[in-house]
Design an enzyme around this catalytic site. Structure first.
Site, PDB file in Angstrom:
ATOM      1  N   LYS A  36      -2.202   7.606 -16.647  1.00 44.43           N
ATOM      2  CA  LYS A  36      -1.522   7.553 -15.344  1.00 44.43           C
ATOM      3  C   LYS A  36      -1.164   8.956 -14.865  1.00 44.43           C
ATOM      4  O   LYS A  36      -1.367   9.310 -13.700  1.00 44.43           O
ATOM      5  CB  LYS A  36      -0.219   6.762 -15.521  1.00 44.43           C
ATOM      6  CG  LYS A  36      -0.080   5.586 -14.597  1.00 44.43           C
ATOM      7  CD  LYS A  36       1.261   4.981 -14.877  1.00 44.43           C
ATOM      8  CE  LYS A  36       1.449   3.682 -14.213  1.00 44.43           C
ATOM      9  NZ  LYS A  36       2.774   3.133 -14.488  1.00 44.43           N
ATOM     10  N   PHE A 153      16.403  -0.961  -3.749  1.00 46.48           N
ATOM     11  CA  PHE A 153      16.240  -2.119  -2.864  1.00 46.48           C
ATOM     12  C   PHE A 153      14.952  -1.995  -2.064  1.00 46.48           C
ATOM     13  O   PHE A 153      14.887  -2.332  -0.885  1.00 46.48           O
ATOM     14  CB  PHE A 153      17.448  -2.243  -1.933  1.00 46.48           C
ATOM     15  CG  PHE A 153      18.746  -2.472  -2.668  1.00 46.48           C
ATOM     16  CD1 PHE A 153      19.074  -3.740  -3.135  1.00 46.48           C
ATOM     17  CD2 PHE A 153      19.612  -1.427  -2.927  1.00 46.48           C
ATOM     18  CE1 PHE A 153      20.261  -3.954  -3.838  1.00 46.48           C
ATOM     19  CE2 PHE A 153      20.801  -1.624  -3.624  1.00 46.48           C
ATOM     20  CZ  PHE A 153      21.132  -2.895  -4.086  1.00 46.48           C
ATOM     21  N   GLU A 156       7.949  -3.850  -1.800  1.00 44.97           N
ATOM     22  CA  GLU A 156       6.569  -3.385  -1.913  1.00 44.97           C
ATOM     23  C   GLU A 156       5.918  -3.487  -0.539  1.00 44.97           C
ATOM     24  O   GLU A 156       6.180  -4.415   0.217  1.00 44.97           O
ATOM     25  CB  GLU A 156       5.799  -4.246  -2.923  1.00 44.97           C
ATOM     26  CG  GLU A 156       6.308  -4.040  -4.326  1.00 44.97           C
ATOM     27  CD  GLU A 156       5.442  -4.710  -5.373  1.00 44.97           C
ATOM     28  OE1 GLU A 156       4.326  -5.137  -5.065  1.00 44.97           O
ATOM     29  OE2 GLU A 156       5.913  -4.799  -6.517  1.00 44.97           O
ATOM     30  N   GLY A 254       7.016 -21.386   3.528  1.00 44.75           N
ATOM     31  CA  GLY A 254       5.631 -21.210   3.086  1.00 44.75           C
ATOM     32  C   GLY A 254       5.435 -21.716   1.680  1.00 44.75           C
ATOM     33  O   GLY A 254       6.070 -22.706   1.274  1.00 44.75           O
ATOM     34  N   CYS A 261       9.869  -9.150  -8.668  1.00 44.22           N
ATOM     35  CA  CYS A 261      11.336  -9.054  -8.625  1.00 44.22           C
ATOM     36  C   CYS A 261      12.044 -10.396  -8.545  1.00 44.22           C
ATOM     37  O   CYS A 261      12.806 -10.750  -9.448  1.00 44.22           O
ATOM     38  CB  CYS A 261      11.745  -8.187  -7.444  1.00 44.22           C
ATOM     39  SG  CYS A 261      10.929  -6.596  -7.460  1.00 44.22           S
TER      40      CYS A 261
END
Ligand code: UGA
Length: 440
Positions: A36, A153, A156, A254, A261
């Site tokens: 990474k 908080f 994404e 939905g 999370c």
């Protein structure tokens, strides 16, 4: 210029590092994953997040952002170290803290001067005190340090905007001076800063996510009732949302919430409550309603086809990620739905703008197609799992003409039922009755 070290270059760590660098600090991102770090040094982002690569490139070029696998290098001259490592779910829903513990140990063993250790990872209430204990225990010599909780908080797909324009910054510490120094770092964000104790800050994070998940399960329950009574949940939500005490956000019915999370945090909060002998009924209902959404989706496909067995049926999935603008497949409802459809005998194919490579590993028997049009060809029914913007712009006439049957189940309510009917689709959304027309 402050020097900041960020441990962990996952979602939270990388955004935190890049954004603090952009605010003018000197930031070094650390990860034990060499691949990474090598990638980041060469401008390869480990995640898909709009605007992230540009932000990282800009700050690396300006000499404010660098990456390393060495704690000694990362902690040299650092005044602040953010811990932003993963806290996956353990077997019983508790947060698995092994990466936090490892990071705390390594910080303790490599710190060279006074340090403020800031925890960004979502950790059970009490973890800040526990981290302080680990650091004190593993220092070779006693160097002063403080622990501050600063929960993140970020959403994404909108993470950079959320970091730069937060609704609030929460800081928890028993050391007022340390909290004040961390507050200074956040001043350029011009957000309200709430300073409280460690445990309260940790709890604010869980309570916030649990509340948002509750809103989603609430509106999904209302959607079920709307379907029975012939009302439209999208308009119910809009009508409710004007009340400022309720708010318009997170009321989209939905196929339920997924991601790294909400599922993990609601479960972990329930687990913390149970460990103290409580029965957190509301949290259990939130999770149960959310789990049921996936079964509802499979059942709806069966209902639309008027079949219990889906042998010989081809279902096409539009979208696989848990939400748009991310490549994250963690806890995505689409995975369980694809598996449920296959278990009922269906052949499942899919298209996602970003995540097909990763999704293919989780769903080896789902055929991934390079465009939504190729994917739809010959399908008996299409299902929308993710509200990607490009799905709103599709040439639905073309899609209708190549399908075996023009059936579409819109699991995210992105299309207008009237328009879909006018286009000749047999269309079902979620909770979208209208003036007594029953949506079933
Ligand atoms: C969530 C929170 O929104 C962030 O504030 C928090 O920082 C983050 O978790 C975290 O703890 O790290 P995220 O998981 O990125 O962020 O995604 P959301 O945008 O909150 O969506 C979560 C899920 O809920 C998605 O599957 C989405 O489709 C679903 N959702 C959201 C609904 O079904 N209906 C809604 O009205 C809103």
């Amino acid at each position: 210029m402050k020097k900041i070290c960020v441990v962990g270059t996952g979602y939270v760590g990388l955004i935190t590092a890049a954004c603090f660098a952009d605010l003018g600090n000197r930031v070094i991102g650390l990860d034990i994953n060499e691949k990474k770090i090598e990638g980041l040094k060469n401008g390869v982002m480990p995640i898909y997040e709009p605007g992230l690569k540009e932000l990282v490139d800009r700050n690396m070029n300006a000499g404010r952002l660098s990456f390393t696998t060495s704690y000694t290098e990362a902690l040299k001259d650092s005044q602040f170290v953010f811990i932003a490592v993963g806290t996956p779910s353990g077997v019983d829903g508790e947060a698995d803290l092994r990466y936090v513990a490892a990071a705390a140990r390594s910080v303790a063993q490599n710190m060279q001067g006074e340090l403020i250790i800031i925890n960004k990872s979502t950790v059970p209430v009490g973890t800040g005190d526990w981290v302080a204990g680990i650091v004190a225990e593993h220092q070779a010599e006693a160097i002063p340090f403080s622990v501050v909780s600063c929960p993140e908080f970020l959403r994404e797909g909108a993470a950079i905007g959320d970091f730069m324009n937060p609704h609030r910054v929460i800081l928890g510490s028993l050391d007022e001076e340390a909290a004040d120094k961390v507050a200074q770092l956040h001043l350029p964000l011009r957000a309200p800063i709430v300073v409280t104790d460690l445990r309260t800050a940790e709890m604010i994070k869980y309570a916030s996510n649990a509340f948002l998940a509750t809103k989603i399960s609430f509106i999904n329950e209302i959607a079920n009732i709307c379907e029975d009574l012939g009302a439209d949940v999208t308009e119910v939500a809009a009508g409710m949302g004007y009340d400022q005490r309720i708010g318009a956000q997170f009321l989209q019915a939905g196929i339920g919430y997924g991601g790294s999370c909400f599922p993990k945090d609601v479960k972990a909060l329930a687990h913390m409550a149970e460990e103290k002998g409580r029965h957190p009924q509301l949290l259990h209902s939130v999770m149960e309603i959310n789990d049921d959404r996936r079964e509802m989706a499979v059942q709806r496909v069966k209902d639309m086809l008027e079949k219990e067995s889906l042998e010989g049926i081809t279902v096409g999935l539009l979208g696989l990620t848990f939400k748009p603008n991310t490549d994250d497949m963690r806890e995505s409802p689409a995975v369980n739905i694809a598996q449920g459809l296959q278990a009922a005998g269906a052949t499942v194919r899919a298209y996602d703008p970003i995540a097909m490579e990763e999704a293919a590993q989780m769903l080896p028997n789902v055929k991934m197609l390079p465009t939504p049009y190729q994917m739809a060809e010959g399908c008996d029914v299409l299902m929308v799992n993710t509200a990607w913007n490009e799905f709103r712009q599709l040439d639905l006439r073309q899609i209708r003409d190549t399908m075996k049957q023009p059936l579409l189940f819109d699991g995210r309510n992105i299309y207008d039922p009237e328009k879909m009917a006018a286009l000749g689709f047999k269309y079902r959304g979620v909770g979208r009755g209208y003036n007594g027309r029953i949506e079933k």
